[in-house]
Design a protein around this motif. Sequence first.
Motif, PDB file in Angstrom:
ATOM      1  N   TYR A   1      26.226  10.720  29.984  1.00 35.99           N
ATOM      2  CA  TYR A   1      26.821  11.645  30.954  1.00 35.99           C
ATOM      3  C   TYR A   1      25.734  12.383  31.725  1.00 35.99           C
ATOM      4  O   TYR A   1      25.789  12.503  32.935  1.00 35.99           O
TER       5      TYR A   1
ATOM      6  N   ASP B   1      33.700   8.309  30.558  1.00 34.81           N
ATOM      7  CA  ASP B   1      34.853   8.670  29.727  1.00 34.81           C
ATOM      8  C   ASP B   1      35.690   7.436  29.381  1.00 34.81           C
ATOM      9  O   ASP B   1      36.068   7.240  28.224  1.00 34.81           O
TER      10      ASP B   1
ATOM     11  N   LEU C   1      29.837   9.719  19.398  1.00 30.03           N
ATOM     12  CA  LEU C   1      29.612   8.313  19.728  1.00 30.03           C
ATOM     13  C   LEU C   1      28.148   8.040  20.058  1.00 30.03           C
ATOM     14  O   LEU C   1      27.435   8.915  20.545  1.00 30.03           O
TER      15      LEU C   1
ATOM     16  N   ARG D   1      32.456  12.628  22.705  1.00 18.73           N
ATOM     17  CA  ARG D   1      31.160  12.473  23.386  1.00 18.73           C
ATOM     18  C   ARG D   1      29.959  12.751  22.498  1.00 18.73           C
ATOM     19  O   ARG D   1      28.901  12.189  22.710  1.00 18.73           O
TER      20      ARG D   1
ATOM     21  N   LEU E   1      33.743   5.069  26.926  1.00 19.43           N
ATOM     22  CA  LEU E   1      33.582   5.603  25.570  1.00 19.43           C
ATOM     23  C   LEU E   1      34.918   5.702  24.848  1.00 19.43           C
ATOM     24  O   LEU E   1      34.995   5.448  23.650  1.00 19.43           O
TER      25      LEU E   1
ATOM     26  N   PRO F   1      37.022  11.132  25.018  1.00 18.63           N
ATOM     27  CA  PRO F   1      36.233  10.486  23.953  1.00 18.63           C
ATOM     28  C   PRO F   1      35.420  11.532  23.182  1.00 18.63           C
ATOM     29  O   PRO F   1      35.190  12.631  23.675  1.00 18.63           O
TER      30      PRO F   1
ATOM     31  N   ALA G   1      25.856   9.198  22.921  1.00 18.26           N
ATOM     32  CA  ALA G   1      26.583   8.857  24.150  1.00 18.26           C
ATOM     33  C   ALA G   1      26.555   9.983  25.179  1.00 18.26           C
ATOM     34  O   ALA G   1      26.585   9.726  26.374  1.00 18.26           O
ATOM     35  N   PHE G   2      26.457  11.234  24.731  1.00 16.39           N
ATOM     36  CA  PHE G   2      26.523  12.320  25.722  1.00 16.39           C
ATOM     37  C   PHE G   2      25.343  12.260  26.689  1.00 16.39           C
ATOM     38  O   PHE G   2      25.399  12.775  27.792  1.00 16.39           O
TER      39      PHE G   2
END
Lengths: 227, 227
Positions: free
Chosen positions: A111, B167, B103, B100, B170, B98, A107-108
């Motif tokens: 970002y 954010d 996930l 990060r 997630l 979250p 998931a990062f």
Amino acid sequence: MNNEGKEHEGDDDSSPPVILSSPPQRVVLDTSLFVNPDVRTNLGSTPTEALETFLFLAAQIHILEFYMPPSIFEELLHFVEKDRIPGDLLVILHQKPPKRHELKVPAFLLYELIEDLRERVNKGLRIAEKAVRSAEKKKPEEIIQDLRRKYREALREGIIDSKEDVDLLLLAMELDALLISADQGLILWAEKLGIQWLFPDKFKDYLMGAIKRTKLLSEKEPDQSPL
Amino acid sequence: MNNEGKEHEGDDDSSPPVILSSPPQRVVLDTSLFVNPDVRTNLGSTPTEALETFLFLAAQIHILEFYMPPSIFEELLHFVEKDRIPGDLLVILHQKPPKRHELKVPAFLLYELIEDLRERVNKGLRIAEKAVRSAEKKKPEEIIQDLRRKYREALREGIIDSKEDVDLLLLAMELDALLISADQGLILWAEKLGIQWLFPDKFKDYLMGAIKRTKLLSEKEPDQSPL
């Protein structure tokens, strides 16, 4: 990890020593290797020539397996004279799409992608504003040429920006393969995802090295096989 | 699934019947609920009032747990009169980022995000070109105002475009929470990710419903406890 040669220390001495040949390294190829003139030079002067050279070399390699997502393969076919490409291509260069609905990405990365895009989008607006302001001094067509170039540079370069790019990354991820591409955006993302990659100008050297190693291994094998 | 009332059929009849209350539903809140004038109206006429009303209602609810990522909480604080907000806020509205780096998101979302962006980037360029071409007829400042509005509309609306947006998504994913936001881009992504969401104009009704249910459950409990 002092495991070297351990495979020869079998408990059962009656069986001949076996060379545990590792499975072939998988390699995912991007069109840019054949199409980008800066990169393909040592393979050929045209995309068709470069692809022919690749096929000639790849046919001698047994320790690598070559892959390309179908989306990228289609791109490639736009650039080559199809009748000059032998059917070997389909055997040597496996076409495989990634398992888009099974794979997951950390998931990062979302970002990083979104922050990067945010900056680029803002930069694109500044470029557009500047173009409007320069309209008093230059002709519209001239400004628009310049605008297009700068805008694309700001919003496209060094970023993954097509589903073909995502195909390449995910396929390399799925196959735990080495990714070879001349696209800086892809290389950057390969780094983020822990995907092996190779400097694209080393592609031919890599193939030559693999031919040498293939020969070495196939010479060894008959020697050690119990005739 | 005919399990209704099964929890009362314990093997051990000597113990009093126990109400198995389910764990509280988690709810992730976006700033837009308090800040966006179209949405917050039934909570208050200013962000501060809306937040005060929320705290007053939320204090009476035991069946929900409210969360907000710190990045969004910081945004919210920019819009409210801090001295008017009671310390309850910190107890009622949990601030949690979250995870990060733990996930993961399905890879096919990358395709959707990137295809969407590609179209938007192209649209942005067309808007910029049009602006340059209109420079002969209008004043630069007028054109730039118009350009900014249209460009932002094309590149930002209906898309997740900030780390705060990520954010929220997630955190809702991590907590298996209900996401409440007035942002269309977020709702679209909640749909893609299978995250529960609520029409933002139903936020107050939802809170009122939760108060009613909280009362109902707390009235029942003393009745059934073996005094």
